[in-house]
Design an enzyme around this catalytic site. Sequence first.
Site, PDB file in Angstrom:
ATOM      1  N   GLU A   1       7.740  27.638  -8.358  1.00 53.51           N
ATOM      2  CA  GLU A   1       8.958  28.133  -7.715  1.00 53.51           C
ATOM      3  C   GLU A   1       8.903  29.656  -7.545  1.00 53.51           C
ATOM      4  O   GLU A   1       9.468  30.205  -6.600  1.00 53.51           O
ATOM      5  CB  GLU A   1      10.187  27.707  -8.530  1.00 53.51           C
ATOM      6  CG  GLU A   1      11.518  27.892  -7.826  1.00 53.51           C
ATOM      7  CD  GLU A   1      11.740  26.973  -6.618  1.00 53.51           C
ATOM      8  OE1 GLU A   1      10.902  26.083  -6.355  1.00 53.51           O
ATOM      9  OE2 GLU A   1      12.751  27.180  -5.919  1.00 53.51           O
TER      10      GLU A   1
ATOM     11  N   HIS B   1       9.963  29.244   2.314  1.00 55.15           N
ATOM     12  CA  HIS B   1       9.952  28.792   0.918  1.00 55.15           C
ATOM     13  C   HIS B   1       8.800  27.805   0.683  1.00 55.15           C
ATOM     14  O   HIS B   1       7.984  27.992  -0.226  1.00 55.15           O
ATOM     15  CB  HIS B   1      11.302  28.129   0.594  1.00 55.15           C
ATOM     16  CG  HIS B   1      11.429  27.596  -0.801  1.00 55.15           C
ATOM     17  ND1 HIS B   1      12.037  28.304  -1.815  1.00 55.15           N
ATOM     18  CD2 HIS B   1      11.018  26.436  -1.360  1.00 55.15           C
ATOM     19  CE1 HIS B   1      12.006  27.594  -2.937  1.00 55.15           C
ATOM     20  NE2 HIS B   1      11.382  26.448  -2.692  1.00 55.15           N
ATOM     21  N   GLU B   2       8.738  26.790   1.517  1.00 57.07           N
ATOM     22  CA  GLU B   2       7.692  25.776   1.326  1.00 57.07           C
ATOM     23  C   GLU B   2       6.312  26.377   1.585  1.00 57.07           C
ATOM     24  O   GLU B   2       5.331  25.965   0.957  1.00 57.07           O
ATOM     25  CB  GLU B   2       7.932  24.545   2.213  1.00 57.07           C
ATOM     26  CG  GLU B   2       9.275  23.831   1.979  1.00 57.07           C
ATOM     27  CD  GLU B   2       9.553  23.438   0.528  1.00 57.07           C
ATOM     28  OE1 GLU B   2       8.599  23.205  -0.231  1.00 57.07           O
ATOM     29  OE2 GLU B   2      10.749  23.388   0.145  1.00 57.07           O
TER      30      GLU B   2
ATOM     31  N   HIS C   1       5.102  27.657  -1.698  1.00 58.94           N
ATOM     32  CA  HIS C   1       4.568  26.579  -2.541  1.00 58.94           C
ATOM     33  C   HIS C   1       3.174  26.180  -2.044  1.00 58.94           C
ATOM     34  O   HIS C   1       2.241  25.985  -2.825  1.00 58.94           O
ATOM     35  CB  HIS C   1       5.467  25.337  -2.444  1.00 58.94           C
ATOM     36  CG  HIS C   1       6.707  25.393  -3.296  1.00 58.94           C
ATOM     37  ND1 HIS C   1       6.673  25.597  -4.658  1.00 58.94           N
ATOM     38  CD2 HIS C   1       8.021  25.240  -2.982  1.00 58.94           C
ATOM     39  CE1 HIS C   1       7.927  25.569  -5.138  1.00 58.94           C
ATOM     40  NE2 HIS C   1       8.759  25.359  -4.142  1.00 58.94           N
TER      41      HIS C   1
HETATM   42 MG    MG Z   1      10.937  24.930  -4.343  1.00 60.03          MG
END
Ligand code: MG
Length: 509
Positions: free
Chosen positions: A301, A271-272, A275
Site C-alpha cells: 500500500e 494507485h493501482e 501496486h
Molecule cells: Mg491498494
Amino acid sequence: MTEEGVFHHPLVVELLEKARVLWALGHAMSLMSWDLETNMPGKGVTARSEAFSNLAVLQRNLLLRDEIVKTVDKLSEGIEELDDYEKGVVRVLSREIRIARALPEELVAKLAKVTSEATRIWSEAKKRNDFDRFRPHLEEIMKLVREKAERLGYDQHPYDALLDLYEEGLRTRDVEEIFSSLVPATRRMLDKVLSDDFYPRKHPLEDSSYDPERARELMEEILLKLGWDWNRGRLDESPHPFTMGLDVDDVRITTRYEGKDIRRALYSVIHEFGHALYELQIDHRIAMTPIGGGVSLGVHESQSRFWENMIGRSHWFLKGVEEIIAKYLGAVAEHNWLELYRYVNTVRPDLVRVDADELTYNLHIYLRFQLEKRLISGDAQVGELPELWDSGIEELLGIRPKNYSEGVLQDIHWSHGSIGYFPTYTLGNLIAAQVWGKMRSEIDGLPELVEKLDLQPIRRWLRDRIHRWGATYPPSSLIQRVLGERPSTEHITRYFEWKYLKLPDELRR
Ligand code: MG
C-alpha cells in the site's frame, strides 16, 4: 532461466523445485480470481467458489508435504549458512507452514463457507440499510476469527495474531503508538485546513461528466507516461479497482469509469499502477519462488499511495499532465493546473472511507482499528457496533451517518473475515511519506523531474531500494534497511504540514 541464479545452497535449490507446484497453483488461482472480477458471467460464481475451496485444500496439503516441511526444518537449523535470499525463502515457507498447521482444515472450511454467504448478505443488507440482516453473520465470523487468533497464538493481544496475517510482525501496541500521535496531529491540521479556503470542501469538477471512451484513452496515455509496458501489463475494468500480479512479467490492473468525477478513475489507475510497479520491478531471479512477490500489505500500500498521493496529487505532476488531460476531457480543459490541483485535493470530513481525502483518511482507519480490537478482545459486541460506529465517527470528524450504508455497513472487509487488515492502509500511508522524505533528500531536482514526467529516476530508486527484493526481508527489516528507521508518524506529519499548511501560501502567490 538465462540469468545466473541467486540460489546456491543445494537443499534450497531442491526445496524450490519441490515448492514450484505451490507457485503454479497460486498462479492459476490468481488468474481465476482476476477472471472472476473482470470477465466471468455472474452465474459462474457457484462453480468458481467450489473450485477455489477445493484448490485451497490442495494448496494446504501440498505445502504440508513431508518433503517440504522436513527440508524447511532442516534449513532452519542451519540458517546462518544461508545468504539473504535463501533465508528469505526459509522464512516465508516456515511462516506459511506455521499458519497452515495452526489452523485446522475444518476451521478454514467453515470460515470460507460462512464468509462467502456473509459477503452476499452484506451486499444486500447494505443496499437495504438493514444491519440486523447482517448481524448474525458477523457474529458468527467474529466467533470464528477469535478462534483463529487463539489457534495462531500471540504474546500480548489476540488482535496481534490477526495483524500478523496481513503485516508480518505488526503488533497491536505498534498500531496504538502510531495513532496516539497521528490522530491528534491530523485533527489539529484538519481544523486549520477547514478554516481556510485554499483546499475546497467541494469542487465544481466533481459534478462534471466525461465520456468513458475518451477517459480510457486518457488512462492509457497516463500509464505510458508513468512507464507502463503493455507487453507486461494490462488495464481492464472491474467494479472494484485492483491489481493482480500473476508474475514479474504479467501484472494486471483495473479501474472503473463512472462517467462523472474523472479523478476517481484517474487516481485509482495511478494507485493501482503503484501496486503493479512493485510486482513488475521484482528481481527476475527470484520470480516464481516463495519470495517473488510483494512482502506485505503495508509495504504494498505504501507503493500505491506514494504514486497516488505524493506524485499524482502533487502540483508538479498536475502541471505535467495538464495538457494531456485537456486533450481528452473538454470540461476539464478550462481549468489550469492550480485549479486541477485544488480539484484533486479537496478536504472535507466525509462519512465514507473510500471517498476520504489524504488528510482525513487515517481517522477512518483509526475508528475501524479501535472497533476491531474491542470486538476481538470481547470488550464490545457486534450488536453494539452501529452505535459505537456512529458516535466514533462523530467524535473524530464531527459528522454522523444517517443510515447504516454510509456507516457501519460501508466496507466489505468484515464480511470477508478480514479482521486486522485495515491498519495496513495507515501503515502504507506512513511508509509512503517516509519514502518520499528519503527520496527528496537523495534525488536532485525531484520536483522538476515530476513536472517533466521524467519518472525513470523515481522508478529506479524504488526498484533498487524496495521492489527488487520481493519478500526477501521481513517488512519491518526492509523498511529499516531502506529508510534507516522503523515506520513512524514523523514523516507523514511533516509531509501534511508542508502540503496543507505551508504550500497553499506558496501556490497562492
Ligand atoms: Mg491498494
